[in-house]
Design a protein around this motif. Sequence first.
Motif, PDB file in Angstrom:
ATOM      1  N   PHE A  70      34.621  32.773  26.710  1.00  0.00           N
ATOM      2  CA  PHE A  70      34.501  31.523  27.379  1.00  0.00           C
ATOM      3  C   PHE A  70      35.876  30.367  27.894  1.00  0.00           C
ATOM      4  CE2 PHE A  70      31.380  31.065  24.370  1.00  0.00           C
ATOM      5  CZ  PHE A  70      30.112  30.067  24.761  1.00  0.00           C
ATOM      6  N   HIS A  71      37.165  31.505  27.738  1.00  0.00           N
ATOM      7  CA  HIS A  71      38.151  30.928  28.265  1.00  0.00           C
ATOM      8  C   HIS A  71      38.252  31.763  29.653  1.00  0.00           C
ATOM      9  CE1 HIS A  71      41.067  29.972  24.911  1.00  0.00           C
ATOM     10  NE2 HIS A  71      39.955  29.353  24.839  1.00  0.00           N
ATOM     11  N   ALA A  72      37.613  33.020  29.476  1.00  0.00           N
ATOM     12  CA  ALA A  72      37.496  33.727  30.931  1.00  0.00           C
ATOM     13  C   ALA A  72      36.641  33.637  31.579  1.00  0.00           C
ATOM     14  CB  ALA A  72      37.011  34.878  30.410  1.00  0.00           C
ATOM     15  N   ALA A  73      35.526  32.871  31.089  1.00  0.00           N
ATOM     16  CA  ALA A  73      34.513  31.847  32.470  1.00  0.00           C
ATOM     17  C   ALA A  73      35.447  30.557  32.505  1.00  0.00           C
ATOM     18  CB  ALA A  73      33.148  31.563  31.841  1.00  0.00           C
ATOM     19  N   ARG A  74      36.226  30.016  32.378  1.00  0.00           N
ATOM     20  CA  ARG A  74      36.358  28.838  32.269  1.00  0.00           C
ATOM     21  C   ARG A  74      37.366  29.389  33.940  1.00  0.00           C
ATOM     22  NH1 ARG A  74      39.260  25.445  27.951  1.00  0.00           N
ATOM     23  NH2 ARG A  74      39.664  24.096  29.633  1.00  0.00           N
ATOM     24  N   ALA A  75      38.312  30.101  32.841  1.00  0.00           N
ATOM     25  CA  ALA A  75      39.611  31.205  34.067  1.00  0.00           C
ATOM     26  C   ALA A  75      38.643  31.238  35.623  1.00  0.00           C
ATOM     27  CB  ALA A  75      40.332  31.534  33.335  1.00  0.00           C
ATOM     28  N   ALA A  76      37.666  31.911  35.043  1.00  0.00           N
ATOM     29  CA  ALA A  76      37.304  32.400  36.447  1.00  0.00           C
ATOM     30  C   ALA A  76      35.926  31.116  37.710  1.00  0.00           C
ATOM     31  CB  ALA A  76      36.373  33.595  36.215  1.00  0.00           C
ATOM     32  N   ALA A  77      35.820  30.273  36.701  1.00  0.00           N
ATOM     33  CA  ALA A  77      35.218  29.102  37.244  1.00  0.00           C
ATOM     34  C   ALA A  77      36.356  28.447  37.961  1.00  0.00           C
ATOM     35  CB  ALA A  77      34.429  27.970  36.918  1.00  0.00           C
ATOM     36  N   ALA A  78      37.401  28.376  37.443  1.00  0.00           N
ATOM     37  CA  ALA A  78      38.691  27.763  38.266  1.00  0.00           C
ATOM     38  C   ALA A  78      39.140  27.964  39.499  1.00  0.00           C
ATOM     39  CB  ALA A  78      39.723  26.818  37.274  1.00  0.00           C
ATOM     40  N   THR A  79      39.479  29.212  39.369  1.00  0.00           N
ATOM     41  CA  THR A  79      40.020  30.108  40.518  1.00  0.00           C
ATOM     42  C   THR A  79      38.896  31.029  41.484  1.00  0.00           C
ATOM     43  OG1 THR A  79      39.898  32.466  39.379  1.00  0.00           O
ATOM     44  CG2 THR A  79      41.972  30.809  39.389  1.00  0.00           C
ATOM     45  N   HIS A  80      37.414  31.049  41.415  1.00  0.00           N
ATOM     46  CA  HIS A  80      36.635  31.355  41.726  1.00  0.00           C
ATOM     47  C   HIS A  80      36.823  33.392  41.752  1.00  0.00           C
ATOM     48  CE1 HIS A  80      35.964  26.885  43.327  1.00  0.00           C
ATOM     49  NE2 HIS A  80      36.598  27.019  43.861  1.00  0.00           N
ATOM     50  N   THR A  81      37.091  33.566  40.717  1.00  0.00           N
ATOM     51  CA  THR A  81      37.048  34.954  40.960  1.00  0.00           C
ATOM     52  C   THR A  81      35.731  35.611  40.447  1.00  0.00           C
ATOM     53  OG1 THR A  81      39.323  34.844  40.204  1.00  0.00           O
ATOM     54  CG2 THR A  81      37.954  36.602  39.601  1.00  0.00           C
ATOM     55  N   PRO A  82      34.561  36.217  41.001  1.00  0.00           N
ATOM     56  CA  PRO A  82      33.670  37.134  40.400  1.00  0.00           C
ATOM     57  C   PRO A  82      33.665  37.398  39.100  1.00  0.00           C
ATOM     58  CG  PRO A  82      34.005  37.612  42.485  1.00  0.00           C
ATOM     59  CD  PRO A  82      35.239  36.826  42.294  1.00  0.00           C
ATOM     60  N   LEU A  83      33.008  36.405  37.702  1.00  0.00           N
ATOM     61  CA  LEU A  83      33.371  37.806  36.493  1.00  0.00           C
ATOM     62  C   LEU A  83      32.059  38.106  36.035  1.00  0.00           C
ATOM     63  CD1 LEU A  83      34.174  36.869  33.775  1.00  0.00           C
ATOM     64  CD2 LEU A  83      33.243  34.674  33.496  1.00  0.00           C
TER      65      LEU A  83
END
Length: 255
Positions: free
Chosen positions: A83-96
Amino acid sequence: MHVLLLGGTTEARSLAGTLLRPGTPGLRVTSSLAGRVASPRGLPGEVRVGGFGGAEGMARWLREHRVDALIDATHPFAETISFHAARAAAATHTPLLAVRRPGWVPVEGDDWRPAGSLAEAAALLPSLGRRVFVTTGRTGLAAFASLDELWFLVRTVDPPEGPCPRRMELLLERGPFDLARERELLRRHRVDVVVTKDSGGSATAPKLTAAREAGVPVVVVRRPPVPEGVPVVPGPEGAVDWLAGLRNGGAEQGS
């Protein structure tokens, strides 16, 4: 292209090796390990160990290290980091992308009892047996600590954390485990109920076969869901295809 690979699982090690094999230039792979295992197996490429400091810390790391793609290949029960990865990816627009090995499926002769958590699993045990084989990892044993009337055989890679059952024998072992070994373990310790998480994969699956052969019930803790909206593939091959799509101009990122 800089790929941050969250893992330490068999799938993560396999994927790192595949991405860094000769003939695939232009990829930088950093594998991130939580540091929960004292002696992790070696990984190709760059390796970082330890937490990020939550979703905000991970987002900061993604920005500072110019990460182009984030792959979550953690254990199916590593819910917090996912869930941390999902939030971080969304915040930085990084494909996950999430890599999740398929869960186990019961076959004829299995006596599986589903549980939504370790606490639910513990509540089922007194009605199922008195000698319990627990393979749910070194954390969370506090859920069984109050069951003084039961005896526990606990198998972990490293010594457990937190409160443990009073009547307990500890096995410090790392898989994979073969079927003959699991049969002997159940027989020698007179195990009459097994508790496991639905981690999937083949490395620890022989205990399920041994339990079925012995007529021993298995309490199976269901895995948590992948964060909503995150594409999922079942193994490293799907992750390689997903990355190829990104490198080729943002093709469809899986489903």
